[in-house]
Every structure is written in structure tokens, then in C-alpha cells.
Motif scaffolding. Structure first.
Motif, PDB file in Angstrom:
ATOM      1  N   CYS A 278       0.861  -1.183   0.000  1.00  0.00           N
ATOM      2  CA  CYS A 278       0.000   0.000   0.000  1.00  0.00           C
ATOM      3  C   CYS A 278       0.894   1.229   0.000  1.00  0.00           C
ATOM      4  CB  CYS A 278      -0.907   0.000   1.232  1.00  0.00           C
ATOM      5  SG  CYS A 278      -1.899   1.504   1.429  1.00  0.00           S
ATOM      6  N   THR A 279       0.795   2.038  -1.024  1.00  0.00           N
ATOM      7  CA  THR A 279       1.641   3.230  -1.117  1.00  0.00           C
ATOM      8  C   THR A 279       1.057   4.409  -0.350  1.00  0.00           C
ATOM      9  OG1 THR A 279       0.554   3.901  -3.173  1.00  0.00           O
ATOM     10  CG2 THR A 279       2.542   2.533  -3.358  1.00  0.00           C
ATOM     11  N   ARG A 280      -0.186   4.265   0.132  1.00  0.00           N
ATOM     12  CA  ARG A 280      -0.811   5.319   0.928  1.00  0.00           C
ATOM     13  C   ARG A 280      -1.010   4.813   2.362  1.00  0.00           C
ATOM     14  NH1 ARG A 280      -2.934   5.341  -4.142  1.00  0.00           N
ATOM     15  NH2 ARG A 280      -4.605   3.921  -3.512  1.00  0.00           N
ATOM     16  N   ARG A 281      -1.803   5.501   3.116  1.00  0.00           N
ATOM     17  CA  ARG A 281      -2.060   5.155   4.518  1.00  0.00           C
ATOM     18  C   ARG A 281      -2.722   3.789   4.613  1.00  0.00           C
ATOM     19  NH1 ARG A 281      -2.184   4.301   9.803  1.00  0.00           N
ATOM     20  NH2 ARG A 281      -3.436   5.716  11.105  1.00  0.00           N
ATOM     21  N   THR A 282      -2.199   2.934   5.490  1.00  0.00           N
ATOM     22  CA  THR A 282      -2.784   1.619   5.710  1.00  0.00           C
ATOM     23  C   THR A 282      -3.494   1.589   7.060  1.00  0.00           C
ATOM     24  OG1 THR A 282      -0.825   0.739   4.592  1.00  0.00           O
ATOM     25  CG2 THR A 282      -2.340  -0.848   5.545  1.00  0.00           C
ATOM     26  N   VAL A 283      -4.661   0.997   7.098  1.00  0.00           N
ATOM     27  CA  VAL A 283      -5.469   0.832   8.310  1.00  0.00           C
ATOM     28  C   VAL A 283      -5.507  -0.658   8.636  1.00  0.00           C
ATOM     29  CG1 VAL A 283      -7.807   1.074   9.255  1.00  0.00           C
ATOM     30  CG2 VAL A 283      -6.868   2.869   7.757  1.00  0.00           C
ATOM     31  N   ALA A 284      -5.203  -1.060   9.901  1.00  0.00           N
ATOM     32  CA  ALA A 284      -5.146  -0.274  11.133  1.00  0.00           C
ATOM     33  C   ALA A 284      -3.705  -0.190  11.653  1.00  0.00           C
ATOM     34  CB  ALA A 284      -6.031  -0.934  12.188  1.00  0.00           C
ATOM     35  N   ASP A 285      -3.550   0.446  12.841  1.00  0.00           N
ATOM     36  CA  ASP A 285      -2.251   0.524  13.505  1.00  0.00           C
ATOM     37  C   ASP A 285      -2.125  -0.508  14.623  1.00  0.00           C
ATOM     38  OD1 ASP A 285      -1.194   2.821  12.056  1.00  0.00           O
ATOM     39  OD2 ASP A 285      -2.732   3.980  13.105  1.00  0.00           O
ATOM     40  N   VAL A 286      -3.126  -0.573  15.490  1.00  0.00           N
ATOM     41  CA  VAL A 286      -3.172  -1.534  16.596  1.00  0.00           C
ATOM     42  C   VAL A 286      -4.611  -2.023  16.706  1.00  0.00           C
ATOM     43  CG1 VAL A 286      -1.226  -0.543  17.880  1.00  0.00           C
ATOM     44  CG2 VAL A 286      -3.548   0.325  18.272  1.00  0.00           C
ATOM     45  N   SER A 287      -4.898  -2.845  17.703  1.00  0.00           N
ATOM     46  CA  SER A 287      -6.250  -3.398  17.811  1.00  0.00           C
ATOM     47  C   SER A 287      -6.572  -3.762  19.254  1.00  0.00           C
ATOM     48  CB  SER A 287      -6.389  -4.638  16.917  1.00  0.00           C
ATOM     49  OG  SER A 287      -5.380  -5.591  17.220  1.00  0.00           O
ATOM     50  N   ALA A 288      -7.841  -4.076  19.474  1.00  0.00           N
ATOM     51  CA  ALA A 288      -8.318  -4.582  20.761  1.00  0.00           C
ATOM     52  C   ALA A 288      -9.644  -5.289  20.503  1.00  0.00           C
ATOM     53  CB  ALA A 288      -8.476  -3.455  21.778  1.00  0.00           C
ATOM     54  N   VAL A 289     -10.212  -5.867  21.541  1.00  0.00           N
ATOM     55  CA  VAL A 289     -11.430  -6.656  21.385  1.00  0.00           C
ATOM     56  C   VAL A 289     -12.543  -5.836  20.728  1.00  0.00           C
ATOM     57  CG1 VAL A 289     -12.208  -6.117  23.742  1.00  0.00           C
ATOM     58  CG2 VAL A 289     -13.078  -8.152  22.568  1.00  0.00           C
ATOM     59  N   ALA A 290     -13.258  -6.474  19.796  1.00  0.00           N
ATOM     60  CA  ALA A 290     -14.362  -5.816  19.099  1.00  0.00           C
ATOM     61  C   ALA A 290     -15.480  -6.780  18.712  1.00  0.00           C
ATOM     62  CB  ALA A 290     -13.842  -5.115  17.839  1.00  0.00           C
ATOM     63  N   ASP A 291     -15.220  -8.065  18.747  1.00  0.00           N
ATOM     64  CA  ASP A 291     -16.213  -9.060  18.338  1.00  0.00           C
ATOM     65  C   ASP A 291     -17.382  -9.063  19.322  1.00  0.00           C
ATOM     66  OD1 ASP A 291     -17.651 -11.296  17.591  1.00  0.00           O
ATOM     67  OD2 ASP A 291     -15.940 -12.659  17.586  1.00  0.00           O
ATOM     68  N   PRO A 292     -18.616  -8.834  18.870  1.00  0.00           N
ATOM     69  CA  PRO A 292     -19.750  -8.866  19.797  1.00  0.00           C
ATOM     70  C   PRO A 292     -19.908 -10.209  20.507  1.00  0.00           C
ATOM     71  CG  PRO A 292     -20.393  -7.876  17.708  1.00  0.00           C
ATOM     72  CD  PRO A 292     -19.030  -8.453  17.504  1.00  0.00           C
ATOM     73  N   ALA A 293     -19.472 -11.305  19.870  1.00  0.00           N
ATOM     74  CA  ALA A 293     -19.571 -12.619  20.502  1.00  0.00           C
ATOM     75  C   ALA A 293     -18.673 -12.733  21.719  1.00  0.00           C
ATOM     76  CB  ALA A 293     -19.231 -13.720  19.499  1.00  0.00           C
ATOM     77  N   THR A 294     -17.666 -11.873  21.808  1.00  0.00           N
ATOM     78  CA  THR A 294     -16.802 -11.816  22.992  1.00  0.00           C
ATOM     79  C   THR A 294     -16.830 -10.389  23.536  1.00  0.00           C
ATOM     80  OG1 THR A 294     -14.781 -11.311  21.714  1.00  0.00           O
ATOM     81  CG2 THR A 294     -15.329 -13.627  22.042  1.00  0.00           C
ATOM     82  N   GLY A 295     -18.031  -9.810  23.566  1.00  0.00           N
ATOM     83  CA  GLY A 295     -18.190  -8.388  23.834  1.00  0.00           C
ATOM     84  C   GLY A 295     -18.065  -7.995  25.292  1.00  0.00           C
ATOM     85  N   VAL A 296     -18.245  -6.704  25.526  1.00  0.00           N
ATOM     86  CA  VAL A 296     -18.030  -6.107  26.842  1.00  0.00           C
ATOM     87  C   VAL A 296     -19.351  -5.702  27.482  1.00  0.00           C
ATOM     88  CG1 VAL A 296     -15.736  -5.268  26.229  1.00  0.00           C
ATOM     89  CG2 VAL A 296     -17.726  -3.790  25.843  1.00  0.00           C
ATOM     90  N   ALA A 297     -19.355  -5.667  28.805  1.00  0.00           N
ATOM     91  CA  ALA A 297     -20.529  -5.220  29.556  1.00  0.00           C
ATOM     92  C   ALA A 297     -20.602  -3.698  29.546  1.00  0.00           C
ATOM     93  CB  ALA A 297     -20.456  -5.725  30.988  1.00  0.00           C
ATOM     94  N   VAL A 298     -21.803  -3.171  29.332  1.00  0.00           N
ATOM     95  CA  VAL A 298     -22.045  -1.723  29.302  1.00  0.00           C
ATOM     96  C   VAL A 298     -23.378  -1.456  29.992  1.00  0.00           C
ATOM     97  CG1 VAL A 298     -22.544   0.260  27.794  1.00  0.00           C
ATOM     98  CG2 VAL A 298     -20.727  -1.354  27.175  1.00  0.00           C
ATOM     99  N   TYR A 299     -23.452  -0.318  30.686  1.00  0.00           N
ATOM    100  CA  TYR A 299     -24.706   0.055  31.344  1.00  0.00           C
ATOM    101  C   TYR A 299     -25.283   1.300  30.686  1.00  0.00           C
ATOM    102  CZ  TYR A 299     -28.167   0.621  35.036  1.00  0.00           C
ATOM    103  OH  TYR A 299     -29.352   0.712  35.732  1.00  0.00           O
ATOM    104  N   ASP A 300     -26.530   1.203  30.195  1.00  0.00           N
ATOM    105  CA  ASP A 300     -27.168   2.323  29.497  1.00  0.00           C
ATOM    106  C   ASP A 300     -28.668   2.303  29.760  1.00  0.00           C
ATOM    107  OD1 ASP A 300     -27.170   4.497  27.336  1.00  0.00           O
ATOM    108  OD2 ASP A 300     -28.603   3.053  26.528  1.00  0.00           O
ATOM    109  N   THR A 301     -29.219   3.458  30.145  1.00  0.00           N
ATOM    110  CA  THR A 301     -30.657   3.524  30.424  1.00  0.00           C
ATOM    111  C   THR A 301     -31.389   4.567  29.592  1.00  0.00           C
ATOM    112  OG1 THR A 301     -30.374   5.125  32.241  1.00  0.00           O
ATOM    113  CG2 THR A 301     -30.335   2.759  32.810  1.00  0.00           C
ATOM    114  N   TYR A 302     -30.713   5.233  28.665  1.00  0.00           N
ATOM    115  CA  TYR A 302     -31.412   6.203  27.825  1.00  0.00           C
ATOM    116  C   TYR A 302     -31.922   5.478  26.580  1.00  0.00           C
ATOM    117  CZ  TYR A 302     -32.551  10.525  25.361  1.00  0.00           C
ATOM    118  OH  TYR A 302     -33.218  11.538  24.693  1.00  0.00           O
ATOM    119  N   GLY A 303     -33.122   4.936  26.695  1.00  0.00           N
ATOM    120  CA  GLY A 303     -33.696   4.135  25.626  1.00  0.00           C
ATOM    121  C   GLY A 303     -33.480   2.652  25.811  1.00  0.00           C
TER     122      GLY A 303
END
Length: 385
Positions: A278-303
Motif C-alpha cells: 500500500c503506497t498510501r495510509r494503511t489501516v489499522a495501527d493496533v487493535s483490541a477486542v471488538a467481536d460482539p460474541a466476545t463483547g463487553v458489559a455496558v450500562y445504558d438507560t437512555y432508551g
């Protein structure tokens, strides 16, 4: 019930979810995008994916489903202390009127110190720094809850600055980024994006803040490049599937098939990137968990009704922003994304998995060393940041 018992129950439930990720991926994990998936030109969409299957719903506040702060700290070998004096900004569109209240529930459930307006830890402003907030939006509020919870999970001592843009236009979101930096943020997370266009370089100045870590999610549509992840001034954060294992690390990661990656059509290649296809900008640089099947707990009550499980590279961007804040050693670096390229031993190299079809090249296929979906890898402590 004592806090220690609550934490133990939460950790057990979250670890069980991580261990069963493969099975769930085959037996009914379902998701919905929190925001519109095809934003108009000049606009972005948030990159949060909310689990809708019954396995992701927690009916016990003591043991939310999804990965916990302790899980993330364990997986990425992060210190439980640090980040004092650092401010991580979250830039999103629209208002979440329940943000501070929901954050209090998340932090108290996991035994994290309070982070409030009153004690100076939490601050919410509009895109110009004022307190006349934009219109509320239930989709973007899910993104906001996800982002501030992930900063809390990774860097409990960091201050959190939530900057709410009037709309998800790049002009408004970019103005919010500028405000975040002006108000003292040392790291700024941006969990949004849209398709590339020839106009994107005109927005790059919003993300050009030497000495400030600007992280951006790479996208949730698989192989392909989004903006502003493509900007050469940001840390583009890809996504992984994160599961427990019997390895010395105790966890294993593969490239998540939804993570964005590839070769930018418009952005110049930064001097610190040296991949050859790739002669231009390549994505990505680093990474972390993103798969919903191994997702994270979140608390939300607006809707929503409380505890939820989220995936998407919206998870990964605030995690990495918070790791930068924990490290606290990037202020003298013009573009903090460059640090990872000279500190690869402080990253977990992700070597398997793919996010699409690119002829088998590294642009869409994880391999030893650099690849598009996961970049140079995920955090192994804070040394690469």
C-alpha cells in the motif's frame, strides 16, 4: 452482599461469556447497529454493535454479561493503578442525558472509584465547551455509554471529558475534537466513521494535534477503509475476538471478521508506516477486542433498560485511548500512533483470522507482524503507547 462478592460474580459471568464465544457465534449471536450504517457524505455513523440475543441480557445486576474491567486488565496485562492526572476525552454526537448517572452504576458495580462532576473526575460539554447540550439520541447514547465505560474499565483513575457534537457531521465532530484538546485532553477517542471520499483530507486538520493521542475505530463492515481512521494523524484501531485460553497469557485473540482495514484511496502514507503493498495510509495501527460474541458489559438507560453487551471497533478505540493515558509517555511524540511501530515487543501479535477478500494479502488477513485487521497487535502492557 459485599462488593467483593459482586465483583467475583461479575468476573465469573464475564469469563464464561468469553469462554463460550465460539459456541455463541454458531448458535445465535445477533446484533444491531446503534447508529445508521450508511451516513450521508460529510457525516459519520457510530460503530457500536449491541447484542440482542438472550444470552447477552443480564438479569442480575451482580453479574452482568460481557467482559468486565478485570477481564480487560488481565487480557492486556494492564496495571490496576495509573493514569492520575490524565484526561481521556470521548467525542460523540448528540446528547446522552443519563451519561453521568449510568457511569456511576457501571463503576460502582465493578468497585471502581466514583467519577462525577462533583469530584472533578467527569465533565460533559457541547462541541464548543459549553453546557447547552445538543438533542438527545438513543443510538448515540449507547455509543457514549460504551465509550465512557471502556475508559473507566481500563484507566479507573483517568478523568473523563465527554464532548457532544451537535450532529455527526465531520465539521461538528471535528470541532468537538478541537474542543477536547483545548480543554486539556491527553487522549481523544473517536468511535465513528464513514466511507472515504476525495473531500476527507480537508477534515484532517481537526485530527492533527501533536502530542495528543487521537484514536479512531477502524469500522465494523469488514475489509475496507473508513474515515477518519484513514487520517495519518490518528491511531487507527482494528478489532479482535478475545477468548480465554490455557496459554501462559490466559487469553487468545484472532482478527475479528467485522473490523475495517485496507489501503486508503486518498491519505498519504505516514513516514512511520513501511508495509509494502500500500503506497498510501494503511489501516489499522493496533487493535483490541471488538467481536460482539466476545463483547463487553455496558450500562445504558437512555432508551435501554440497563446492562447490555456491545462489540464493534467502538469498543477498541476507547480501550486504546485509555491505554495511552495509562502509559502517559507520548506527549513529546508528534503522532503517538508512531510509537507502536518502534515498540512491537509490547504488543500481542495477532496472527490468524480474516475480515474479507483481498487475495490473501496482509491487508485483510492476520499474519505474523503487521496486518490490516489488527495492525501490529493488541496491548501487552503500556510499553507501545
Amino acid at each position: 452482599m459485599k462488593i467483593t462478592s459482586l465483583l467475583a460474580a461479575a468476573a465469573m459471568a464475564a469469563t464464561a461469556l468469553a469462554m463460550s464465544g465460539t459456541a455463541m457465534a454458531q448458535t445465535g449471536v445477533t446484533t444491531v447497529h446503534s447508529c445508521a450504517t450508511k451516513p450521508a457524505p460529510g457525516y459519520a455513523a457510530c460503530t457500536a454493535l449491541r447484542r440482542t440475543d438472550s444470552a447477552a441480557r443480564s438479569f442480575s445486576p451482580a453479574a452482568p454479561s460481557g467482559l468486565s474491567p478485570a477481564n480487560l486488565q488481565s487480557a492486556y496485562k494492564l496495571p490496576t493503578a495509573g493514569g492520575s492526572g490524565q484526561t481521556v476525552a470521548i467525542v460523540d454526537a448528540y446528547d446522552d442525558p443519563n451519561a453521568e448517572k449510568d457511569l456511576a452504576t457501571y463503576r460502582s458495580t465493578y468497585g471502581l472509584p466514583a467519577c462525577t462532576t462533583a469530584n472533578g473526575c467527569f465533565k460533559k460539554v457541547n462541541q464548543t465547551g459549553g453546557t447547552s447540550y445538543p438533542t438527545g439520541d438513543t443510538g448515540w447514547s449507547e455509543e457514549i455509554s460504551l465509550d465512557i465505560d471502556m475508559v473507566s474499565a481500563v484507566c479507573p483513575s483517568c478523568h473523563i471529558l465527554l464532548v457532544e457534537a451537535t450532529s455527526p457531521s465531520y465539521a461538528n465532530l471535528g470541532t468537538a475534537v478541537n474542543t477536547a484538546v483545548r480543554l486539556g485532553a491527553t487522549a481523544v477517542s473517536n468511535s465513528y466513521g464513514g466511507g472515504e471520499s476525495s473531500a476527507e483530507t480537508s477534515y484532517d486538520s481537526y485530527y492533527n494535534h501533536p502530542g495528543v493521542a487521537i484514536t479512531v475505530s477502524s469500522g465494523d463492515s469488514g475489509y475496507g477503509v473508513e474515515y477518519p481512521a484513514a487520517s495519518r494523524y490518528v491511531t487507527a484501531v482494528g478489532g479482535t475476538s478475545l477468548r480465554t485460553s490455557s496459554t501462559t497469557r490466559g487469553w487468545t485473540e484472532t482478527a475479528w471478521n467485522g473490523a475495517g482495514s485496507g489501503c486508503s484511496a486518498y491519505e498519504a502514507k505516514p513516514s512511520w508506516q513501511h508495509d509494502t503493498s500500500c503506497t498510501r495510509r494503511t489501516v489499522a495501527d493496533v487493535s483490541a477486542v471488538a467481536d460482539p460474541a466476545t463483547g463487553v458489559a455496558v450500562y445504558d438507560t437512555y432508551g435501554e433498560s440497563g446492562w447490555l453487551v456491545f462489540g464493534g471497533t467502538s469498543v477498541a478505540s476507547p480501550i486504546v485511548a485509555a491505554v495511552y493515558a495509562l502509559a502517559g509517555n507520548f506527549s513529546g511524540t508528534s503522532v503517538p500512533a508512531s510509537l507502536a511501530y518502534s515498540h512491537t515487543s509490547s504488543l500481542f501479535d495477532v496472527t490468524s483470522g480474516s475480515n474479507g477478500s483481498c487475495g490473501g494479502t496482509y491487508l485483510c488477513t492476520a499474519k505474523t507482524g503487521y496486518d490490516g485487521p489488527t495492525g501490529l497487535g493488541s496491548p501487552n502492557g503500556t510499553g507501545a503507547f
